[in-house]
Design a protein around this motif. Structure first.
Motif, short mmCIF file in Angstrom:
data_model
loop_
_atom_site.label_atom_id
_atom_site.label_comp_id
_atom_site.label_asym_id
_atom_site.label_seq_id
_atom_site.Cartn_x
_atom_site.Cartn_y
_atom_site.Cartn_z
N SER A 190 0.93 -1.20 -0.15
CA SER A 190 0.01 0.19 0.14
C SER A 190 0.64 1.24 -0.03
O SER A 190 0.29 2.20 -0.66
CB SER A 190 -0.96 0.04 1.10
N LYS A 210 1.06 2.94 -3.33
CA LYS A 210 -0.19 3.25 -4.05
C LYS A 210 -0.47 4.84 -3.58
O LYS A 210 0.18 5.32 -2.39
CB LYS A 210 -1.34 2.76 -3.72
N GLN A 247 -2.89 8.21 -2.51
CA GLN A 247 -4.07 8.24 -1.60
C GLN A 247 -5.23 7.87 -2.50
O GLN A 247 -6.21 7.11 -1.66
CB GLN A 247 -3.99 9.76 -1.22
N GLY A 248 -5.58 8.22 -3.44
CA GLY A 248 -6.83 8.11 -4.26
C GLY A 248 -7.06 6.70 -4.54
O GLY A 248 -8.29 5.82 -4.11
N GLU A 249 -5.93 5.77 -4.87
CA GLU A 249 -5.99 4.38 -4.97
C GLU A 249 -6.27 3.66 -3.82
O GLU A 249 -6.90 2.67 -3.94
CB GLU A 249 -4.96 4.09 -5.80
N ILE A 250 -5.72 3.96 -2.78
CA ILE A 250 -5.91 3.41 -1.53
C ILE A 250 -7.22 3.44 -0.94
O ILE A 250 -7.85 2.54 -0.54
CB ILE A 250 -4.82 3.90 -0.49
N MET A 284 -9.94 4.02 -2.79
CA MET A 284 -10.89 3.18 -3.55
C MET A 284 -10.71 1.76 -3.67
O MET A 284 -11.63 0.96 -3.57
CB MET A 284 -10.75 3.73 -5.28
N TYR A 285 -9.44 1.34 -3.67
CA TYR A 285 -9.22 -0.21 -3.61
C TYR A 285 -8.26 -0.29 -2.37
O TYR A 285 -7.07 -0.58 -2.71
CB TYR A 285 -8.67 -0.48 -5.01
N PRO A 330 -0.93 -2.52 -5.93
CA PRO A 330 -1.04 -1.03 -6.71
C PRO A 330 -0.83 -1.38 -8.28
O PRO A 330 -0.16 -2.25 -8.83
CB PRO A 330 0.29 -0.69 -6.32
N LYS A 331 -1.85 -0.62 -8.91
CA LYS A 331 -2.03 -0.61 -10.37
C LYS A 331 -0.48 0.09 -11.38
O LYS A 331 -0.01 -0.64 -12.10
CB LYS A 331 -2.91 -0.22 -10.86
N GLU A 332 -0.18 1.06 -10.53
CA GLU A 332 1.05 1.78 -10.95
C GLU A 332 1.95 2.23 -9.83
O GLU A 332 1.86 3.27 -9.06
CB GLU A 332 0.76 3.05 -11.81
#
Length: 280
Positions: free
Chosen positions: A37, A40, A42-45, A47-48, A53-55
């Motif tokens: 995590s 990742k 803040q927004g990705e954390i 939402m998912y 991590p996607k990127e």
């Protein structure tokens, strides 16, 4: 040992393996979640939270290092922990030597005083300690943090050191005295050498305790240049705005030295518990 292994049924052996694997998973999963995590944003954390991590990005580490002043915090943690651990080990061995080998009547009262120190918690004395350090000019200084580290670490350390040194034969000390050694020479060249197992145990336990300590640095210092890693990491957790990405990155930075220390020292603590702490 072989007979004992044969007596353990296959059912109990299976239960032990399942239990240990389950315990290992629930111990490691939070660490793994924190690690991936931290890469990742803040927004990705938000939402998912459980997804990988996607990127992956190191931006959280860059921000945590610069905004949280993690560099000076790491240096402070090393100073507080290193100096506090060194003097705790030295003073505990000296106290153990004096309490067990000098045979003076009041030794049991001093030993009882150290034992009672186990009942005193940091929280119970933090207010008078803050007032005392402010009046003595020790507030917001490194020595004002290190001294309480040593004081709160001594009771358990003296207990362990005394139990071990009591088992060292008096004939060993008497032989050194006959050879003309002073008590300081006996302490440095005999007691410390023979007490290596319990010294390793005290070092590991005190190091871990000091490295994770939070409230003393938080209360007894005010400047960012005096913060330790736990206090700096806590600064990322605000009441209204929590940046989880930077907080996870800061936690990883603060956890890595602990893991490295444990990997390097776990054999010492196992040996110390086996040969030192449990010896009477």
């Amino acid at each position: 040992m072989q007979k004992l292994n044969r007596d353990i049924s296959a059912g109990w052996r299976l239960f032990a393996y399942v239990f240990l694997i389950f315990f290992t998973l629930i111990t490691l999963m939070p660490l793994l979640w924190m690690l991936y995590s931290s890469f990742k944003l803040q927004g990705e954390i938000m939402m998912y939270p459980l997804a990988l991590p996607k990127e992956p990005t190191f931006k959280n580490y860059q921000d945590a290092w610069s905004i949280g002043h993690m560099g000076i915090a790491a240096i402070n943690s090393i100073l507080y922990t290193g100096i506090g651990t060194f003097f705790t080990v030295l003073f505990s061995l000296a106290a153990g030597f004096a309490l067990t080998k000098f045979n003076y009547a009041s030794a049991k009262w001093y030993y009882a005083a150290f034992t009672l120190g186990l009942l005193i918690t940091v929280n119970s004395v933090i207010a008078p300690l803050f007032i005392m350090e402010t009046r003595m000019g020790l507030y917001d200084t490194r020595i004002g943090v290190i001294l309480p580290y040593i004081a709160f670490g001594l009771p358990m350390a003296v207990l362990l050191a005394t139990s071990y040194i009591r088992g060292i034969p008096d004939s060993l000390i008497e032989a050194a005295v006959i050879d003309g050694a002073s008590y300081i020479q006996i302490f440095l060249k005999v007691i410390i050498i023979v007490s290596t197992p319990v010294m390793a145990t005290i070092t590991v336990l005190t190091f871990l305790r000091n490295w994770n300590e939070f409230i003393l640095v938080f209360i007894l210092t005010s400047g960012e240049h005096m913060r330790s890693l736990p206090v700096s990491i806590n600064a990322f957790a605000g009441r209204l705005n929590v940046n989880y990405g930077m907080q996870f990155a800061a936690l990883v930075i603060g956890t890595i030295p602990m893991i490295l220390f444990y990997i390097g020292a776990h054999n010492m603590v196992i040996k110390g518990f086996g040969e030192g702490a449990l010896k009477e």
